[in-house]
Enzyme design. Structure first.
Site, PDB file in Angstrom:
ATOM      1  N   ASP A 129      14.302  41.600  16.639  1.00 40.61           N
ATOM      2  CA  ASP A 129      14.653  40.563  17.602  1.00 40.61           C
ATOM      3  C   ASP A 129      14.879  41.156  18.992  1.00 40.61           C
ATOM      4  OD1 ASP A 129      15.586  37.825  18.242  1.00 40.61           O
ATOM      5  OD2 ASP A 129      17.492  38.850  18.590  1.00 40.61           O
ATOM      6  N   GLU A 153       9.491  41.153  18.305  1.00 45.28           N
ATOM      7  CA  GLU A 153       9.582  39.932  19.106  1.00 45.28           C
ATOM      8  C   GLU A 153       9.523  40.331  20.581  1.00 45.28           C
ATOM      9  OE1 GLU A 153      12.128  36.200  20.644  1.00 45.28           O
ATOM     10  OE2 GLU A 153      13.074  38.099  20.225  1.00 45.28           O
TER      11      GLU A 153
HETATM   12  C1  GLC Z   1      15.526  35.999  20.276  1.00 45.37           C
HETATM   13  C2  GLC Z   1      15.612  34.775  19.388  1.00 45.37           C
HETATM   14  C3  GLC Z   1      16.419  33.719  20.074  1.00 45.37           C
HETATM   15  C4  GLC Z   1      17.795  34.266  20.392  1.00 45.37           C
HETATM   16  C5  GLC Z   1      17.700  35.582  21.169  1.00 45.37           C
HETATM   17  C6  GLC Z   1      19.026  36.282  21.222  1.00 45.37           C
HETATM   18  O1  GLC Z   1      14.824  35.750  21.427  1.00 45.37           O
HETATM   19  O2  GLC Z   1      14.328  34.336  19.047  1.00 45.37           O
HETATM   20  O3  GLC Z   1      16.510  32.563  19.300  1.00 45.37           O
HETATM   21  O4  GLC Z   1      18.515  33.338  21.146  1.00 45.37           O
HETATM   22  O5  GLC Z   1      16.799  36.486  20.551  1.00 45.37           O
HETATM   23  O6  GLC Z   1      19.300  36.953  20.030  1.00 45.37           O
END
Ligand code: GLC
Length: 611
Positions: free
Chosen positions: A258, A300
């Protein structure tokens, strides 16, 4: 004879030791490395035999996921089935959907208030009590494996919740715990950071720092209750690596890293994509290859293609196995609003030229908003300017634009940058919701066709398609969050509604909109899995269809070619082949020899060309 695996760890370690040590010592001290080696041994020893067998199989076929028969689904455990045991009970439904990759949205312990949908983790080793236990998760992953399903879970690595044990101890003044985060006793350095670091949530959580009640200032790139971890501290890296391996040993097959571009902070920079981030991801990859080689890393990286691609690493030094195809996703929705396929065509060409592009994860919607990170240099060449174009897109998708059937909501509408993003389910954005509201059968049919065509386009791309739970039955926006004190400030909850099992039953009625979407998606999935032209290694090229509303692309693999056409407008379009063409329409199975073909409003064609 049974193979002897007694030195398996040693062999894997030996092949990678030098690089790992070198990378580690670029950032940290050698003592930390010795501790890391102990962690690696401990988690290898703890890994159960079934998972080790899985590792061995995949180690011999490392590109096992570069195929055309994986279908993903991402879902919230509570929305889908109440809790983990509910998911176990509902696994048949996932199988019925053809799903063999299941992304379980964050389910680790997180404060009920201040949880950011589970992205503020208070304990990486504990499941949220209302969702079940770690044993339930173990049981679910084992059952999924038996049924041919891989499981994905987030490793929220940039930050912890302010309720995590480290954060609590840090608040109490524990020096060791404080060194896990970025603590300051005055605003000098935080203010200097603010000069170069952009904001993630400019409206809902402005700034990158939060002042605590006792006056301490802590770095919080996301929400104030999400404290950024300091990866310059080897203990943070070692402990988070141990957390990752713990999840792998619970049976998680895909670790979603993430917000990974954010994990290294340095004054005077944007604190995004710094070289040290790649160093860390490369180490995580090597560590997985040693302890749990069946596990994949999904990064991500919600950024433009040229910033995303480096996270694949190089063939010699790979980093993530998979990355989100985020710009294509945004370009698809851009095309829905403009009916002009030029940007999407350009985007497909950009993507197909990237090294490592067979590892993309394709999607239409996910739990987050749609950010308009488009190729504005190109749009400018077409006469469109960034700010007014974003405004047009947002107006279109919230239904303010004349004639727009979309029903979305803005997200983080930044009055300064005018850079709002967008929320809503695929069906509501395609016009299903508005048509139902107006009892307009014709509009409903067109909206459903648009929704199906977008999914067809998603399934035509190279990589792994992931359906957002509910989209397979055209689930609509859920406005209940407006009345929820915890959620009402975060419009992403608009598309995080409860799965409606009663409505989903209608998937069996072929004339319901749920049935039409469900059946079409299944057909797309099975067709895709049957034909090698959908292999991610296929050559992809686009072509001019003679209409700005129609996107055309070819996929060629081992001498076979698929010609695909997508009509992004609500009128019929005609397309002329180069001379007479003999092809099979993969959706109907019918053979045709034709000079031209008609595409219905929002129609598409998958034509397998006779070789
Ligand atoms: C990522 C997740 C999102 C979250 C962020 C903070 O971007 O997809 O939903 O708010 O991380 O952890």
């Amino acid at each position: 004879m049974k193979k002897d695996y007694s030195n398996e760890l040693g062999t894997r370690f030996r092949d990678r030791y030098d690089e790992l040590k070198w990378l580690y010592c670029e950032l940290y001290d050698i003592d930390g490395f010795d501790r890391l080696c102990k962690i690696i041994k401990e988690y290898y020893n703890d890994r159960n035999d079934e998972l080790k067998e899985r590792d061995r199989k995949r180690e011999n076929d490392p590109l096992w996921f570069h195929t055309n028969d994986i279908v993903g689904m991402m879902l919230y455990v509570d929305n889908f089935a109440g809790d983990l045991r509910g998911v176990i009970d509902r696994l048949d439904y996932a199988v019925e959907c053809g799903v063999n990759y299941l992304h379980l949205m964050p389910l680790l312990d997180s404060p009920k208030e201040n949880s950011d949908g589970g992205y503020a983790v208070a304990d990486f080793r504990k499941v949220q009590p209302q969702l079940g236990t770690m044993d339930d998760l173990r049981e679910l992953t084992a059952l999924c494996h038996k049924r041919g399903i891989d499981c994905c879970l987030d490793l929220v690595m940039n930050h912890t919740s302010d309720e995590h044990a480290w954060a609590k101890a840090a608040r109490e003044g524990d020096e060791n715990a404080r060194s896990h985060y970025f603590f300051y006793d005055n605003w000098d350095i935080p203010n200097r950071f603010e000069q170069t670091v952009p904001q993630v949530f400019p409206t809902t959580a402005p700034g990158n720092f939060t002042q605590l009640d006792n006056g301490d200032i802590v770095m919080t790139t996301f929400y104030p209750y999400q404290w950024d971890l300091n990866y310059a501290n080897p203990t943070v890296f070692n402990d988070m690596t141990a957390n990752m391996l713990f999840l792998a040993n619970v049976g998680i097959d895909v670790i979603r890293l993430d917000a990974v571009p954010y994990i290294w902070k340095q004054l005077g920079t944007s604190c995004r994509n710094l070289p040290q981030v790649h160093n860390i991801v490369r180490m995580m990859r090597i560590i997985c290859e040693i302890v749990c080689p069946s596990v994949l890393l999904l990064g991500e990286v919600v950024m433009e293609p040229k910033k995303v691609a480096p996270y694949f690493g190089t063939p010699e030094k790979p980093e993530c196995h998979m990355l989100y195809n985020v710009t294509t996703m945004a370009s698809i929705w851009n095309t829905v609003a403009t009916r002009d396929v030029r940007l999407l065509r350009r985007q497909l060409e950009t993507i197909s030229e990237l090294p490592g592009c067979d590892g993309f994860l394709n999607y239409l919607r996910c739990h987050d908003d749609i950010g308009w990170g488009l190729d504005y240099d190109y749009l400018r060449q077409l006469g469109m300017q960034e700010a007014p174009h974003k405004k047009f897109l947002n107006d279109y998708f919230i239904g303010r634009w004349k004639g727009s059937p979309s029903r979305g909501e803005l997200y983080n509408d930044d009055p300064v940058l005018q850079d709002a993003r967008l929320c809503g389910t695929a069906a509501s954005l395609c016009g299903v919701e508005a048509a139902l509201w107006d009892h307009d059968e014709e509009a409903l049919s067109i909206a459903v066709d648009a929704d199906i065509m977008l999914h067809a386009f998603m399934f035509t791309q190279s990589g792994i398609p992931v359906i957002y739970s509910g989209d397979e039955v055209g689930q609509l926006n859920d406005y209940l969050y407006h009345a929820d004190i915890e959620k009402k400030f975060d419009s992403r909850y608009l598309h995080r509604g409860k799965f409606d099992w009663e409505l989903a039953e209608k998937r069996h009625e072929s004339d319901s909109y749920q049935g039409r979407i469900f059946v079409a998606l299944r057909k797309l999935e099975t067709t895709r899995a049957k034909h090698d032209v959908f292999m991610p290694q296929a050559q992809v090229s686009t072509f001019d269809t003679g209409s700005q509303n129609v996107l055309g692309l070819n996929r060629t693999y081992q001498g076979k070619t698929l010609l695909a056409l997508f009509n992004f407008c609500e009128e019929e379009r005609e397309f002329s082949f180069e001379g007479k063409l003999t092809y099979t329409d993969l959706m109907t199975g019918k053979r045709h020899t034709k000079q031209k073909t008609k595409l219905k409003p929002y129609g598409f064609l998958w034509a397998m060309i006779k070789s």
